[in-house]
Scaffold this active site. Sequence first.
Site, PDB file in Angstrom:
ATOM      1  N   ASP A   1      29.072  71.176  44.614  1.00  0.00           N
ATOM      2  CA  ASP A   1      29.355  71.149  46.177  1.00  0.00           C
ATOM      3  C   ASP A   1      28.183  71.651  46.788  1.00  0.00           C
ATOM      4  O   ASP A   1      27.524  72.842  46.607  1.00  0.00           O
ATOM      5  CB  ASP A   1      30.633  72.105  46.407  1.00  0.00           C
ATOM      6  CG  ASP A   1      31.223  71.726  47.410  1.00  0.00           C
ATOM      7  OD1 ASP A   1      31.768  70.558  47.833  1.00  0.00           O
ATOM      8  OD2 ASP A   1      31.181  72.305  48.634  1.00  0.00           O
ATOM      9  N   SER A   2      27.765  70.872  47.862  1.00  0.00           N
ATOM     10  CA  SER A   2      26.350  71.282  48.362  1.00  0.00           C
ATOM     11  C   SER A   2      26.698  70.960  49.830  1.00  0.00           C
ATOM     12  O   SER A   2      27.471  70.371  50.325  1.00  0.00           O
ATOM     13  CB  SER A   2      25.321  70.593  47.756  1.00  0.00           C
ATOM     14  OG  SER A   2      25.612  69.349  47.746  1.00  0.00           O
TER      15      SER A   2
ATOM     16  N   HIS B   1      31.987  61.438  43.430  1.00  0.00           N
ATOM     17  CA  HIS B   1      32.100  60.052  43.963  1.00  0.00           C
ATOM     18  C   HIS B   1      30.882  59.577  44.824  1.00  0.00           C
ATOM     19  O   HIS B   1      30.871  58.552  45.350  1.00  0.00           O
ATOM     20  CB  HIS B   1      33.524  59.730  44.733  1.00  0.00           C
ATOM     21  CG  HIS B   1      34.709  59.835  43.678  1.00  0.00           C
ATOM     22  ND1 HIS B   1      35.129  60.704  43.003  1.00  0.00           N
ATOM     23  CD2 HIS B   1      35.697  58.763  43.237  1.00  0.00           C
ATOM     24  CE1 HIS B   1      36.111  60.517  42.303  1.00  0.00           C
ATOM     25  NE2 HIS B   1      36.399  59.240  42.181  1.00  0.00           N
ATOM     26  N   ASN B   2      30.179  60.579  44.905  1.00  0.00           N
ATOM     27  CA  ASN B   2      28.833  60.422  45.704  1.00  0.00           C
ATOM     28  C   ASN B   2      27.818  59.979  44.907  1.00  0.00           C
ATOM     29  O   ASN B   2      27.130  60.486  44.002  1.00  0.00           O
ATOM     30  CB  ASN B   2      28.316  61.666  46.491  1.00  0.00           C
ATOM     31  CG  ASN B   2      27.183  61.585  47.311  1.00  0.00           C
ATOM     32  OD1 ASN B   2      26.283  60.928  47.021  1.00  0.00           O
ATOM     33  ND2 ASN B   2      26.923  62.710  48.352  1.00  0.00           N
TER      34      ASN B   2
ATOM     35  N   LYS C   1      24.415  61.736  44.764  1.00  0.00           N
ATOM     36  CA  LYS C   1      24.430  62.993  43.774  1.00  0.00           C
ATOM     37  C   LYS C   1      24.491  62.590  42.288  1.00  0.00           C
ATOM     38  O   LYS C   1      23.884  63.269  41.623  1.00  0.00           O
ATOM     39  CB  LYS C   1      25.747  63.905  43.968  1.00  0.00           C
ATOM     40  CG  LYS C   1      25.759  64.585  45.152  1.00  0.00           C
ATOM     41  CD  LYS C   1      27.107  65.493  45.132  1.00  0.00           C
ATOM     42  CE  LYS C   1      27.034  66.206  46.388  1.00  0.00           C
ATOM     43  NZ  LYS C   1      28.353  66.929  46.482  1.00  0.00           N
TER      44      LYS C   1
ATOM     45  N   HIS D   1      17.454  72.270  45.838  1.00  0.00           N
ATOM     46  CA  HIS D   1      18.564  73.263  45.614  1.00  0.00           C
ATOM     47  C   HIS D   1      19.548  72.937  44.422  1.00  0.00           C
ATOM     48  O   HIS D   1      19.747  73.696  43.600  1.00  0.00           O
ATOM     49  CB  HIS D   1      19.679  73.230  46.981  1.00  0.00           C
ATOM     50  CG  HIS D   1      19.886  71.807  47.244  1.00  0.00           C
ATOM     51  ND1 HIS D   1      19.057  70.949  47.475  1.00  0.00           N
ATOM     52  CD2 HIS D   1      21.089  71.205  47.736  1.00  0.00           C
ATOM     53  CE1 HIS D   1      19.735  69.772  47.794  1.00  0.00           C
ATOM     54  NE2 HIS D   1      21.024  70.049  48.117  1.00  0.00           N
TER      55      HIS D   1
END
Length: 202
Positions: free
Chosen positions: A75-76, A15-16, A19, A189
């Site tokens: 996931d970061s 939901h970002n 990203k 990354h």
Amino acid sequence: MTRKFSGEQLVIATHNQGKLEEIRHLFEPFKINIIGANQLNITEPEETEDSFVGNARIKAHFSAKMSNLPSLADDSGITIDALNGAPGVYTANWAETSGGRDFVYAMEKTHNALSEVDAPYPRSAQFRCTLVLAWPDGHDEVFEGVIEGSLVWPMRGENGHGYDPIFLPNGYSETFGEMNRWEKNKISHRADAFSKLLSGCF
Ligand code: IMP
């Protein structure tokens, strides 16, 4: 053996918006219909694990189950050596305020934590990204990426999202907040994890 992706639709379990934009951009050369989880009204599951891979698995499997489509979760976060790896999986939590997430607040908090321990320069840190591609039958594939750098203060640049304005990748003179997204997407990354995902599954 690594399972290959063979569909035309892929749900991005985030939901970002920042990203989602980055992942969409990374998938541009492929003929895949990228769907954001919020387009399908998929809610955000609680991230209850204490590792990037654990939380990425929760998000990817939840989305695959709800959408019945292969789903990719990211996931970061940032790990800071002088803070023994913090904020790590709690990177987004450091931005929480009563009025929602505020990353200027999170970056100030990070800077204050480093001042408190009188961290020497360069203040080495890593952005880390774990990608999990999950299928509705419960299978998944995991890929991890990292970029090494150091933290600067004050913040520099208006581009990107999250902690980008204080992260200076090793060997570069611009922070992620100063770089344009093409430059960042070549070395980040997420790009590192992504190229492993592409060679493994696409
Ligand atoms: P989560 O993976 O959604 O739990 O949160 C990861 C958090 O790490 C994000 O909210 C960002 O603050 C931060 N983060 C992850 N990747 C980046 C990046 O590429 N630039 C800046 N911040 C990032």
